[in-house]
Design a protein around this motif. Sequence first.
Motif, mmCIF file in Angstrom:
data_model
loop_
_atom_site.group_PDB
_atom_site.id
_atom_site.type_symbol
_atom_site.label_atom_id
_atom_site.label_comp_id
_atom_site.label_asym_id
_atom_site.label_seq_id
_atom_site.Cartn_x
_atom_site.Cartn_y
_atom_site.Cartn_z
ATOM 1 N N PRO A 1 5.203 10.727 1.802
ATOM 2 C CA PRO A 1 6.407 10.054 1.300
ATOM 3 C C PRO A 1 7.540 10.028 2.320
ATOM 4 C CG PRO A 1 6.229 12.243 0.365
ATOM 5 C CD PRO A 1 4.980 12.009 1.153
ATOM 6 N N LYS A 2 8.293 8.958 2.261
ATOM 7 C CA LYS A 2 9.512 8.840 3.046
ATOM 8 C C LYS A 2 10.655 9.149 2.085
ATOM 9 C CE LYS A 2 7.126 7.007 6.431
ATOM 10 N NZ LYS A 2 6.031 7.900 6.697
ATOM 11 N N MET A 3 11.702 9.749 2.575
ATOM 12 C CA MET A 3 12.787 10.154 1.689
ATOM 13 C C MET A 3 13.548 8.963 1.107
ATOM 14 S SD MET A 3 12.369 13.275 1.350
ATOM 15 C CE MET A 3 10.692 13.402 1.897
ATOM 16 N N ASP A 4 13.407 7.779 1.704
ATOM 17 C CA ASP A 4 14.048 6.588 1.153
ATOM 18 C C ASP A 4 13.040 5.709 0.422
ATOM 19 O OD1 ASP A 4 12.607 5.770 3.355
ATOM 20 O OD2 ASP A 4 14.184 4.489 4.164
ATOM 21 N N SER A 5 11.923 6.300 0.050
ATOM 22 C CA SER A 5 10.823 5.582 -0.585
ATOM 23 C C SER A 5 11.148 5.174 -2.008
ATOM 24 C CB SER A 5 9.588 6.499 -0.588
ATOM 25 O OG SER A 5 8.642 6.076 -1.515
ATOM 26 N N ALA A 6 10.465 4.132 -2.466
ATOM 27 C CA ALA A 6 10.594 3.692 -3.854
ATOM 28 C C ALA A 6 9.948 4.698 -4.804
ATOM 29 C CB ALA A 6 9.950 2.324 -4.028
ATOM 30 N N LEU A 7 9.175 5.644 -4.253
ATOM 31 C CA LEU A 7 8.526 6.650 -5.100
ATOM 32 C C LEU A 7 9.479 7.783 -5.473
ATOM 33 C CD1 LEU A 7 5.047 6.817 -3.376
ATOM 34 C CD2 LEU A 7 5.723 5.546 -5.401
ATOM 35 N N ASN A 8 10.717 7.679 -5.027
ATOM 36 C CA ASN A 8 11.780 8.600 -5.423
ATOM 37 C C ASN A 8 11.540 10.052 -5.027
ATOM 38 O OD1 ASN A 8 13.328 6.557 -6.644
ATOM 39 N ND2 ASN A 8 12.008 6.639 -8.439
ATOM 40 N N VAL A 9 10.972 10.298 -3.875
ATOM 41 C CA VAL A 9 10.810 11.667 -3.405
ATOM 42 C C VAL A 9 12.166 12.121 -2.881
ATOM 43 C CG1 VAL A 9 9.685 13.158 -1.734
ATOM 44 C CG2 VAL A 9 8.395 11.357 -2.865
ATOM 45 N N GLN A 10 12.712 13.124 -3.506
ATOM 46 C CA GLN A 10 14.040 13.613 -3.149
ATOM 47 C C GLN A 10 13.963 15.092 -2.766
ATOM 48 O OE1 GLN A 10 17.185 11.690 -4.071
ATOM 49 N NE2 GLN A 10 15.859 9.929 -4.155
ATOM 50 N N VAL B 1 0.855 -1.182 0.000
ATOM 51 C CA VAL B 1 0.000 0.000 0.000
ATOM 52 C C VAL B 1 0.894 1.236 0.000
ATOM 53 C CG1 VAL B 1 -1.771 1.267 1.263
ATOM 54 C CG2 VAL B 1 -1.782 -1.239 1.276
ATOM 55 N N TYR B 2 0.677 2.097 -0.960
ATOM 56 C CA TYR B 2 1.448 3.337 -1.015
ATOM 57 C C TYR B 2 0.971 4.283 0.073
ATOM 58 C CZ TYR B 2 3.229 1.750 -5.454
ATOM 59 O OH TYR B 2 3.838 1.025 -6.429
ATOM 60 N N HIS B 3 1.899 4.878 0.765
ATOM 61 C CA HIS B 3 1.589 5.805 1.846
ATOM 62 C C HIS B 3 1.528 7.224 1.267
ATOM 63 C CE1 HIS B 3 1.679 7.794 5.704
ATOM 64 N NE2 HIS B 3 1.591 6.617 6.286
ATOM 65 N N PRO B 4 0.508 7.998 1.622
ATOM 66 C CA PRO B 4 0.394 9.342 1.055
ATOM 67 C C PRO B 4 1.455 10.320 1.559
ATOM 68 C CG PRO B 4 -1.315 8.988 2.682
ATOM 69 C CD PRO B 4 -0.613 7.673 2.492
#
Length: 149
Positions: A40-49, A35-38
């Motif tokens: 983001p974590k900075m080490d997330s696979a969603l690449n939030v940098q 489940v994607y978390h709304p």
Amino acid sequence: DVFDRLLLDSDWAINNMNWLALAGVASWSPPFFRVYHPVPKMDSALNVQDPEGKYIRQYVPELRKMPSKYIYAPWTAPIEVQKEAKCVVGKDYPKPLVDHEHASKANIARFKKALSSAPKAPSTSAAGSSRKRPPPTGAGGGGKRAKKA
């Protein structure tokens, strides 16, 4: 389509495939328990940098003065911090629609129950399959054979 009109980085081919995958209806979609978390974590696979939230500050004016620690989840900021940032959740910025932690756990439990009660498909092994595979064509086991000159 609303996404083509409103997304800043709209690309039909990419967006269409991503929406299918995230909705869980594409053949390559992740399993139901991912489940994607709304937030983001900075080490997330969603690449939030963007730990400082520069992008958020640019496009969400209500959050411009919110400290970076709370930029992705302003409802977690103490009320004093919200007032100082001139962004009180529920007044200047909307409250979350759901409690993600609770909703995702409940949803995963529903999926597990549905999956466990679904009829099981008969299993087939390669040895017991009635379908015959075509013989390999060429050294690589696939592809077309080169024509002789």
